[in-house]
Design a protein around this motif. Structure first.
Motif, PDB file in Angstrom:
ATOM      1  N   TYR A  44      55.337   9.945 -42.337  1.00  0.00           N
ATOM      2  CA  TYR A  44      55.625   8.248 -41.539  1.00  0.00           C
ATOM      3  C   TYR A  44      56.002   7.377 -42.856  1.00  0.00           C
ATOM      4  CZ  TYR A  44      53.603  11.012 -37.908  1.00  0.00           C
ATOM      5  OH  TYR A  44      52.894  11.648 -37.345  1.00  0.00           O
ATOM      6  N   LEU A  45      57.385   7.608 -43.119  1.00  0.00           N
ATOM      7  CA  LEU A  45      58.302   6.917 -43.739  1.00  0.00           C
ATOM      8  C   LEU A  45      59.276   5.564 -43.864  1.00  0.00           C
ATOM      9  CD1 LEU A  45      59.064   6.846 -47.651  1.00  0.00           C
ATOM     10  CD2 LEU A  45      60.526   8.137 -46.693  1.00  0.00           C
ATOM     11  N   ASP A  46      58.366   4.175 -43.931  1.00  0.00           N
ATOM     12  CA  ASP A  46      59.178   2.785 -44.528  1.00  0.00           C
ATOM     13  C   ASP A  46      60.037   2.549 -45.515  1.00  0.00           C
ATOM     14  OD1 ASP A  46      58.106   2.829 -41.587  1.00  0.00           O
ATOM     15  OD2 ASP A  46      57.706   0.689 -41.511  1.00  0.00           O
ATOM     16  N   VAL A  47      61.100   2.195 -45.218  1.00  0.00           N
ATOM     17  CA  VAL A  47      61.974   1.759 -47.210  1.00  0.00           C
ATOM     18  C   VAL A  47      62.196   0.068 -45.728  1.00  0.00           C
ATOM     19  CG1 VAL A  47      63.484   1.764 -48.474  1.00  0.00           C
ATOM     20  CG2 VAL A  47      62.425   3.805 -47.892  1.00  0.00           C
ATOM     21  N   PHE A  48      62.092  -0.731 -46.720  1.00  0.00           N
ATOM     22  CA  PHE A  48      62.556  -2.355 -46.400  1.00  0.00           C
ATOM     23  C   PHE A  48      62.667  -3.101 -47.537  1.00  0.00           C
ATOM     24  CE2 PHE A  48      62.050  -6.750 -45.303  1.00  0.00           C
ATOM     25  CZ  PHE A  48      63.366  -7.167 -44.193  1.00  0.00           C
ATOM     26  N   SER A  49      64.271  -3.824 -47.488  1.00  0.00           N
ATOM     27  CA  SER A  49      64.612  -4.508 -48.407  1.00  0.00           C
ATOM     28  C   SER A  49      65.509  -5.419 -48.133  1.00  0.00           C
ATOM     29  CB  SER A  49      64.500  -2.678 -49.259  1.00  0.00           C
ATOM     30  OG  SER A  49      65.798  -4.020 -51.304  1.00  0.00           O
ATOM     31  N   CYS A  50      65.021  -6.388 -49.188  1.00  0.00           N
ATOM     32  CA  CYS A  50      66.689  -7.213 -48.562  1.00  0.00           C
ATOM     33  C   CYS A  50      68.031  -7.046 -49.487  1.00  0.00           C
ATOM     34  CB  CYS A  50      66.581  -8.724 -48.701  1.00  0.00           C
ATOM     35  SG  CYS A  50      65.101  -8.690 -50.898  1.00  0.00           S
ATOM     36  N   LYS A  51      67.765  -6.411 -50.524  1.00  0.00           N
ATOM     37  CA  LYS A  51      68.834  -5.515 -51.847  1.00  0.00           C
ATOM     38  C   LYS A  51      69.216  -4.386 -50.380  1.00  0.00           C
ATOM     39  CE  LYS A  51      70.246  -3.569 -55.343  1.00  0.00           C
ATOM     40  NZ  LYS A  51      69.077  -2.506 -57.497  1.00  0.00           N
ATOM     41  N   ASP A  52      71.078  -4.324 -50.239  1.00  0.00           N
ATOM     42  CA  ASP A  52      71.105  -2.782 -49.626  1.00  0.00           C
ATOM     43  C   ASP A  52      70.742  -1.078 -50.182  1.00  0.00           C
ATOM     44  OD1 ASP A  52      72.520  -1.009 -48.148  1.00  0.00           O
ATOM     45  OD2 ASP A  52      74.468  -2.247 -48.087  1.00  0.00           O
ATOM     46  N   PHE A  53      70.365  -0.370 -49.913  1.00  0.00           N
ATOM     47  CA  PHE A  53      70.552   1.413 -50.043  1.00  0.00           C
ATOM     48  C   PHE A  53      70.745   2.113 -49.502  1.00  0.00           C
ATOM     49  CE2 PHE A  53      66.799   0.033 -47.340  1.00  0.00           C
ATOM     50  CZ  PHE A  53      66.874   1.551 -46.523  1.00  0.00           C
ATOM     51  N   GLU A  54      71.733   3.116 -49.994  1.00  0.00           N
ATOM     52  CA  GLU A  54      71.791   4.959 -49.079  1.00  0.00           C
ATOM     53  C   GLU A  54      70.739   5.129 -48.399  1.00  0.00           C
ATOM     54  OE1 GLU A  54      74.891   5.314 -48.761  1.00  0.00           O
ATOM     55  OE2 GLU A  54      75.197   3.572 -50.272  1.00  0.00           O
ATOM     56  N   ALA A  55      70.516   4.802 -47.324  1.00  0.00           N
ATOM     57  CA  ALA A  55      70.077   6.101 -46.144  1.00  0.00           C
ATOM     58  C   ALA A  55      70.245   7.122 -46.681  1.00  0.00           C
ATOM     59  CB  ALA A  55      69.393   5.594 -45.125  1.00  0.00           C
ATOM     60  N   GLU A  60      60.467   8.036 -57.871  1.00  0.00           N
ATOM     61  CA  GLU A  60      61.135   8.228 -58.399  1.00  0.00           C
ATOM     62  C   GLU A  60      62.069   8.029 -57.269  1.00  0.00           C
ATOM     63  OE1 GLU A  60      64.408  11.081 -58.874  1.00  0.00           O
ATOM     64  OE2 GLU A  60      62.745  10.976 -61.096  1.00  0.00           O
ATOM     65  N   LEU A  61      61.828   7.554 -55.535  1.00  0.00           N
ATOM     66  CA  LEU A  61      62.111   7.393 -54.498  1.00  0.00           C
ATOM     67  C   LEU A  61      62.986   5.454 -55.197  1.00  0.00           C
ATOM     68  CD1 LEU A  61      63.241   7.345 -51.526  1.00  0.00           C
ATOM     69  CD2 LEU A  61      61.758   6.200 -50.931  1.00  0.00           C
ATOM     70  N   VAL A  62      61.863   4.922 -55.461  1.00  0.00           N
ATOM     71  CA  VAL A  62      62.843   3.829 -56.610  1.00  0.00           C
ATOM     72  C   VAL A  62      63.578   3.150 -57.302  1.00  0.00           C
ATOM     73  CG1 VAL A  62      61.857   1.639 -57.888  1.00  0.00           C
ATOM     74  CG2 VAL A  62      60.253   2.385 -56.006  1.00  0.00           C
ATOM     75  N   GLU A  63      64.019   5.092 -58.598  1.00  0.00           N
ATOM     76  CA  GLU A  63      65.062   4.977 -58.857  1.00  0.00           C
ATOM     77  C   GLU A  63      66.375   5.420 -57.928  1.00  0.00           C
ATOM     78  OE1 GLU A  63      64.216   7.344 -62.755  1.00  0.00           O
ATOM     79  OE2 GLU A  63      62.056   6.778 -62.388  1.00  0.00           O
ATOM     80  N   ARG A  64      65.861   6.188 -57.450  1.00  0.00           N
ATOM     81  CA  ARG A  64      66.784   6.894 -56.726  1.00  0.00           C
ATOM     82  C   ARG A  64      67.883   6.362 -55.542  1.00  0.00           C
ATOM     83  NH1 ARG A  64      66.873  13.077 -55.705  1.00  0.00           N
ATOM     84  NH2 ARG A  64      65.754  13.511 -57.268  1.00  0.00           N
ATOM     85  N   ILE A  65      67.113   5.318 -54.974  1.00  0.00           N
ATOM     86  CA  ILE A  65      67.646   4.453 -54.551  1.00  0.00           C
ATOM     87  C   ILE A  65      68.292   2.676 -54.739  1.00  0.00           C
ATOM     88  CG2 ILE A  65      67.190   5.008 -52.524  1.00  0.00           C
ATOM     89  CD1 ILE A  65      64.848   3.210 -51.530  1.00  0.00           C
ATOM     90  N   ASP A  66      68.383   2.181 -56.170  1.00  0.00           N
ATOM     91  CA  ASP A  66      68.452   1.677 -57.411  1.00  0.00           C
ATOM     92  C   ASP A  66      67.497   0.045 -56.807  1.00  0.00           C
ATOM     93  OD1 ASP A  66      69.784   0.603 -59.997  1.00  0.00           O
ATOM     94  OD2 ASP A  66      71.024  -0.524 -58.237  1.00  0.00           O
ATOM     95  N   MET A  67      66.337   0.606 -56.930  1.00  0.00           N
ATOM     96  CA  MET A  67      65.523  -1.001 -56.792  1.00  0.00           C
ATOM     97  C   MET A  67      64.672  -0.616 -57.961  1.00  0.00           C
ATOM     98  SD  MET A  67      65.838  -1.782 -53.933  1.00  0.00           S
ATOM     99  CE  MET A  67      67.382  -0.963 -52.602  1.00  0.00           C
ATOM    100  N   VAL A  68      63.554  -1.826 -57.952  1.00  0.00           N
ATOM    101  CA  VAL A  68      63.022  -2.396 -59.218  1.00  0.00           C
ATOM    102  C   VAL A  68      61.472  -2.346 -58.809  1.00  0.00           C
ATOM    103  CG1 VAL A  68      62.088  -3.846 -61.307  1.00  0.00           C
ATOM    104  CG2 VAL A  68      65.029  -3.123 -59.616  1.00  0.00           C
TER     105      VAL A  68
END
Length: 125
Positions: free
Chosen positions: A90-101, A41-49
Motif C-alpha cells: 500500500y503506497l501513498d505519494v503526496f506532494s505539493c510539487k507535481d510528479f508523474e504518477a 530511488e523513487l525520490v529521484e525518479r519523480i524529481d523530488m528532494v
C-alpha cells in the motif's frame, strides 16, 4: 495563491496524492533494504528532494506482519505499508510539487512485479 502550484484545467491545487495498492508482489517486498532502496530511488525518479533517510521497520504478527516505511520529501512524504503473507503493498505519494504518477507505477512494476495494481490520483485543493 502562489503556494498552490499544481494546475489542473486552470484550477490551482495544493497537492497531488497517488494512492496505490499492489497485490501479489515478488519476494523483494520482504526486504527492508529493498524497500529503503525503493524509497530512495523513487525520490529521484519523480524529481523530488529527500529530507533525510527513509524510516523502514517490520512489525506486526501472524497474517498482519509487514514493513512500514516513510520517506519525507521536501514537498511532503512517501509512505509504504506491506503485508508479508499476501505480498501486498500500500503506497501513498503526496506532494505539493507535481510528479508523474506513471513514473511511480513503472518503477513499482520494475521493482516488485505485482500481479495486480489499483491506483487513483487525487488533486487536493
Amino acid at each position: 495563491m502562489p503556494y498552490k502550484r499544481i494546475l489542473a484545467d486552470g484550477v490551482p491545487h495544493y497537492g497531488k496524492h497517488l494512492i496505490l495498492t499492489a497485490s501479489g508482489c515478488n519476494d523483494q517486498l520482504l526486504s527492508k533494504d529493498e524497500i529503503a532502496n525503493f524509497c530512495r530511488e523513487l525520490v529521484e525518479r519523480i524529481d523530488m528532494v529527500a529530507f533525510g533517510e527513509p524510516l523502514v521497520e517490520r512489525f506486526g504478527s501472524g497474517d498482519e506482519i509487514g514493513i512500514s516505511a516513510v520517506q519525507l520529501i521536501q514537498t511532503s512524504a512517501i509512505t509504504i505499508h506491506t503485508n508479508d503473507p499476501a505480498r501486498d503493498m500500500y503506497l501513498d505519494v503526496f506532494s505539493c510539487k507535481d510528479f508523474e504518477a506513471q513514473a511511480v507505477l513503472d518503477f513499482l512494476a520494475e521493482s516488485f512485479a505485482p500481479a495486480k495494481v489499483e491506483h487513483q490520483v487525487i488533486l487536493r485543493k
